[in-house]
Design a protein around this motif. Structure first.
Motif, PDB file in Angstrom:
ATOM      1  N   ARG A 184       0.775  -1.355  -0.107  1.00 18.68           N
ATOM      2  CA  ARG A 184      -0.070  -0.008  -0.277  1.00 18.68           C
ATOM      3  C   ARG A 184       0.777   1.232   0.081  1.00 18.68           C
ATOM      4  O   ARG A 184       0.439   2.177  -0.776  1.00 18.68           O
ATOM      5  CB  ARG A 184      -1.028  -0.045   1.277  1.00 18.68           C
ATOM      6  N   GLN A 185       2.022   1.094   0.838  1.00 23.44           N
ATOM      7  CA  GLN A 185       2.930   2.091   0.577  1.00 23.44           C
ATOM      8  C   GLN A 185       3.973   2.136  -0.641  1.00 23.44           C
ATOM      9  O   GLN A 185       4.997   2.790  -0.608  1.00 23.44           O
ATOM     10  CB  GLN A 185       3.890   2.228   1.711  1.00 23.44           C
ATOM     11  N   GLY A 186       3.594   1.169  -1.459  1.00 21.47           N
ATOM     12  CA  GLY A 186       4.460   1.231  -2.981  1.00 21.47           C
ATOM     13  C   GLY A 186       5.895   0.232  -2.639  1.00 21.47           C
ATOM     14  O   GLY A 186       6.651   0.404  -3.735  1.00 21.47           O
ATOM     15  N   VAL A 187       5.805  -0.278  -1.827  1.00 22.89           N
ATOM     16  CA  VAL A 187       7.071  -1.425  -1.860  1.00 22.89           C
ATOM     17  C   VAL A 187       6.897  -2.718  -1.115  1.00 22.89           C
ATOM     18  O   VAL A 187       5.809  -2.972  -0.467  1.00 22.89           O
ATOM     19  CB  VAL A 187       8.278  -0.580  -0.616  1.00 22.89           C
ATOM     20  N   VAL A 188       7.415  -3.801  -1.807  1.00 18.48           N
ATOM     21  CA  VAL A 188       7.487  -5.086  -1.289  1.00 18.48           C
ATOM     22  C   VAL A 188       8.607  -5.759  -0.860  1.00 18.48           C
ATOM     23  O   VAL A 188       9.697  -5.590  -1.720  1.00 18.48           O
ATOM     24  CB  VAL A 188       6.723  -6.050  -2.618  1.00 18.48           C
ATOM     25  N   VAL A 189       8.572  -5.667   0.721  1.00 17.56           N
ATOM     26  CA  VAL A 189       9.933  -6.005   1.154  1.00 17.56           C
ATOM     27  C   VAL A 189       9.928  -7.560   1.547  1.00 17.56           C
ATOM     28  O   VAL A 189       9.046  -8.203   1.834  1.00 17.56           O
ATOM     29  CB  VAL A 189       9.808  -5.291   2.925  1.00 17.56           C
ATOM     30  N   LEU A 250      10.321  -3.722  -5.558  1.00 12.56           N
ATOM     31  CA  LEU A 250      10.636  -4.772  -4.813  1.00 12.56           C
ATOM     32  C   LEU A 250      11.910  -4.176  -3.771  1.00 12.56           C
ATOM     33  O   LEU A 250      12.945  -3.920  -4.666  1.00 12.56           O
ATOM     34  CB  LEU A 250      10.873  -5.760  -5.519  1.00 12.56           C
ATOM     35  N   LEU A 251      11.790  -4.514  -2.549  1.00  8.45           N
ATOM     36  CA  LEU A 251      12.815  -4.372  -1.669  1.00  8.45           C
ATOM     37  C   LEU A 251      13.517  -5.494  -1.241  1.00  8.45           C
ATOM     38  O   LEU A 251      12.848  -6.054  -0.112  1.00  8.45           O
ATOM     39  CB  LEU A 251      12.696  -3.161  -0.578  1.00  8.45           C
ATOM     40  N   ALA A 252      14.437  -6.001  -1.685  1.00  8.64           N
ATOM     41  CA  ALA A 252      15.077  -7.387  -1.425  1.00  8.64           C
ATOM     42  C   ALA A 252      16.427  -7.111  -0.274  1.00  8.64           C
ATOM     43  O   ALA A 252      17.076  -6.654  -0.517  1.00  8.64           O
ATOM     44  CB  ALA A 252      15.561  -8.034  -2.567  1.00  8.64           C
ATOM     45  N   VAL A 253      16.089  -7.638   0.715  1.00  5.77           N
ATOM     46  CA  VAL A 253      16.933  -7.638   1.931  1.00  5.77           C
ATOM     47  C   VAL A 253      17.596  -8.833   1.793  1.00  5.77           C
ATOM     48  O   VAL A 253      17.246  -9.851   2.040  1.00  5.77           O
ATOM     49  CB  VAL A 253      16.440  -7.586   3.424  1.00  5.77           C
ATOM     50  N   PRO A 254      18.996  -8.947   1.516  1.00  8.57           N
ATOM     51  CA  PRO A 254      19.879  -9.919   1.514  1.00  8.57           C
ATOM     52  C   PRO A 254      19.791 -11.118   2.621  1.00  8.57           C
ATOM     53  O   PRO A 254      19.581 -10.391   3.597  1.00  8.57           O
ATOM     54  CB  PRO A 254      21.353  -9.576   1.259  1.00  8.57           C
ATOM     55  N   ARG A 255      19.586 -12.253   2.236  1.00 15.89           N
ATOM     56  CA  ARG A 255      19.500 -13.215   3.436  1.00 15.89           C
ATOM     57  C   ARG A 255      20.790 -13.094   4.292  1.00 15.89           C
ATOM     58  O   ARG A 255      20.655 -13.297   5.348  1.00 15.89           O
ATOM     59  CB  ARG A 255      19.623 -14.745   2.506  1.00 15.89           C
ATOM     60  N   ALA A 256      21.998 -13.150   3.753  1.00 18.50           N
ATOM     61  CA  ALA A 256      23.147 -12.590   4.781  1.00 18.50           C
ATOM     62  C   ALA A 256      23.104 -11.765   5.605  1.00 18.50           C
ATOM     63  O   ALA A 256      23.710 -11.704   6.766  1.00 18.50           O
ATOM     64  CB  ALA A 256      24.508 -12.540   4.063  1.00 18.50           C
ATOM     65  N   VAL A 257      22.087 -10.657   5.527  1.00 16.23           N
ATOM     66  CA  VAL A 257      21.992  -9.419   6.234  1.00 16.23           C
ATOM     67  C   VAL A 257      20.678  -9.872   7.295  1.00 16.23           C
ATOM     68  O   VAL A 257      20.703  -9.590   8.561  1.00 16.23           O
ATOM     69  CB  VAL A 257      21.724  -8.436   5.416  1.00 16.23           C
ATOM     70  N   ALA A 258      19.725 -10.570   6.770  1.00 15.85           N
ATOM     71  CA  ALA A 258      18.541 -10.720   7.431  1.00 15.85           C
ATOM     72  C   ALA A 258      18.612 -11.904   8.576  1.00 15.85           C
ATOM     73  O   ALA A 258      18.062 -11.587   9.654  1.00 15.85           O
ATOM     74  CB  ALA A 258      17.526 -11.249   6.505  1.00 15.85           C
ATOM     75  N   LYS A 259      19.328 -12.885   7.996  1.00 16.57           N
ATOM     76  CA  LYS A 259      19.416 -13.991   9.104  1.00 16.57           C
ATOM     77  C   LYS A 259      20.224 -13.277  10.572  1.00 16.57           C
ATOM     78  O   LYS A 259      19.565 -13.833  11.471  1.00 16.57           O
ATOM     79  CB  LYS A 259      20.260 -14.891   8.405  1.00 16.57           C
ATOM     80  N   PRO A 260      21.147 -12.569  10.328  1.00 14.69           N
ATOM     81  CA  PRO A 260      21.797 -12.219  11.773  1.00 14.69           C
ATOM     82  C   PRO A 260      20.952 -11.371  12.554  1.00 14.69           C
ATOM     83  O   PRO A 260      21.081 -11.438  13.709  1.00 14.69           O
ATOM     84  CB  PRO A 260      23.425 -11.808  11.225  1.00 14.69           C
ATOM     85  N   ILE A 261      20.349 -10.554  11.888  1.00 12.91           N
ATOM     86  CA  ILE A 261      19.259  -9.495  12.455  1.00 12.91           C
ATOM     87  C   ILE A 261      18.188 -10.312  13.103  1.00 12.91           C
ATOM     88  O   ILE A 261      17.943 -10.143  14.218  1.00 12.91           O
ATOM     89  CB  ILE A 261      18.787  -8.509  11.479  1.00 12.91           C
TER      90      ILE A 261
END
Length: 317
Positions: A184-189, A250-261
């Motif tokens: 709805r805000q124009g982005v798919v995370v 499309l806002l793609a957060v890398p797996r290597a970044v997302a997993k430690p967070i």
């Protein structure tokens, strides 16, 4: 009129099972807690029975005369202790299965999940015989739940059928609300690059599959996968754009970044609190998760809801 009883009917998938049973001509009994939101079930004509699930007499009474029972009860909160997950998915499910067996229930249809397979799978579609290797508490408990139900049904001589639906979306879906809100805000995370393929199904078709297996001669003792098709997050983004008539990025957060967070949040945030990101969610969104449901299709079952219609329903929610 045919009769059926559904445990967990107030849940996301359970409510669709009740709905599809009613559409198939069943008189459906749904045991519920006194604190449950039953407005939807009451509106579609399910018979509601308020009970204390720790009361064996109440369980026996609500099961009296039932021959077909569906169990959709599950603790769907991911950030929980192993003990909290087991309290519902294993301990309570065992009591429900035992109560059903003692009441003379003929067939018990258990809702499970493809998460029992874990995420160490090849980049090809796997079937029911692929070894289970659950990687998170949520997945381990789902497999333990299956094992408990099998043991009880075997000892009691009660027919058991298990359904493992793939990634499920549809009306009343709370798990995808962050995706829809972002759009709805124009982005798919998403997590990962969005190109990994995964199997999907509309929840209405999961409900239809449960009804099918409740009636299917020869289904007893078998486990079935069910899916509608395969997709990726870029296709989901396009379907959302079409449903809303707007463009998004499309806002793609890398797996290597997302997993430690996710690991850090899980370590510092108390159990029962909602997390915006978990390691389980990262694995679900960024893994290649393809499944082969030839077994249930060989029985004649077919899904009927296409991807765009499913997304349209979710947007209209």
């Amino acid at each position: 009129m045919k009769n059926a009883l559904v445990f967990g009917g107030t849940g996301f998938i359970g409510s669709h099972v009740v709905e599809q049973l009613i559409l198939a001509g069943y008189a459906v009994t749904t045991p519920v807690r006194s604190t449950s939101d039953t407005a939807f079930l009451a509106g579609i004509g399910s018979r509601l029975v308020s009970i204390d699930f720790s009361d064996d007499v109440a369980l026996r009474d609500c099961l009296q005369g039932q021959v077909l029972v569906f169990n959709c009860i599950a603790n769907t909160a991911v950030h929980q202790s192993l003990e909290r997950h087991r309290a519902v998915d294993v301990v309570l499910t065992k009591r429900l299965t035992e109560a059903a067996a003692k009441a003379g229930v003929h067939r018990f249809v258990q809702l499970s999940t493809v998460q029992v397979y874990g995420f160490s799978r090849p980049p090809i579609a796997v079937d029911e015989d692929f070894p289970c290797a659950p990687a998170h508490n949520y997945c381990r408990v789902a497999l333990e739940r299956e094992q408990v139900v099998r043991a009880v049904a075997h000892d009691a001589g009660m027919e058991l059928v298990i359904l493992r639906p793939v990634n499920t979306m549809g009306r009343r879906d709370s798990s995808m609300q962050a995706i829809f809100a972002g759009h709805r805000q124009g982005v798919v995370v998403i997590f990962g690059d969005g190109r990994n393929r995964w199997s999907w199904i509309d929840t209405r078709d999961v409900g239809r599959a449960m009804v099918w297996l409740g009636e299917l001669a020869g289904a007893a003792g078998n486990t079935y996968l069910v899916k509608a098709g395969d997709t990726d997050w870029r296709e989901i983004q396009r379907a959302l754009d079409s449903a809303r008539g707007q463009s998004s990025r499309l806002l793609a957060v890398p797996r290597a970044v997302a997993k430690p967070i996710a690991a850090l949040l899980e370590a510092i945030v108390p159990y029962s609190k909602n997390l915006s990101i978990t390691r389980f969610a990262v694995d679900v969104m960024s893994s290649q998760t393809l499944f082969d449901d030839s077994r249930i299709r060989a029985t004649g079952y077919r899904t009927i809801y296409p991807l765009q219609e499913m997304i349209d329903e979710c947007v209209r929610r």
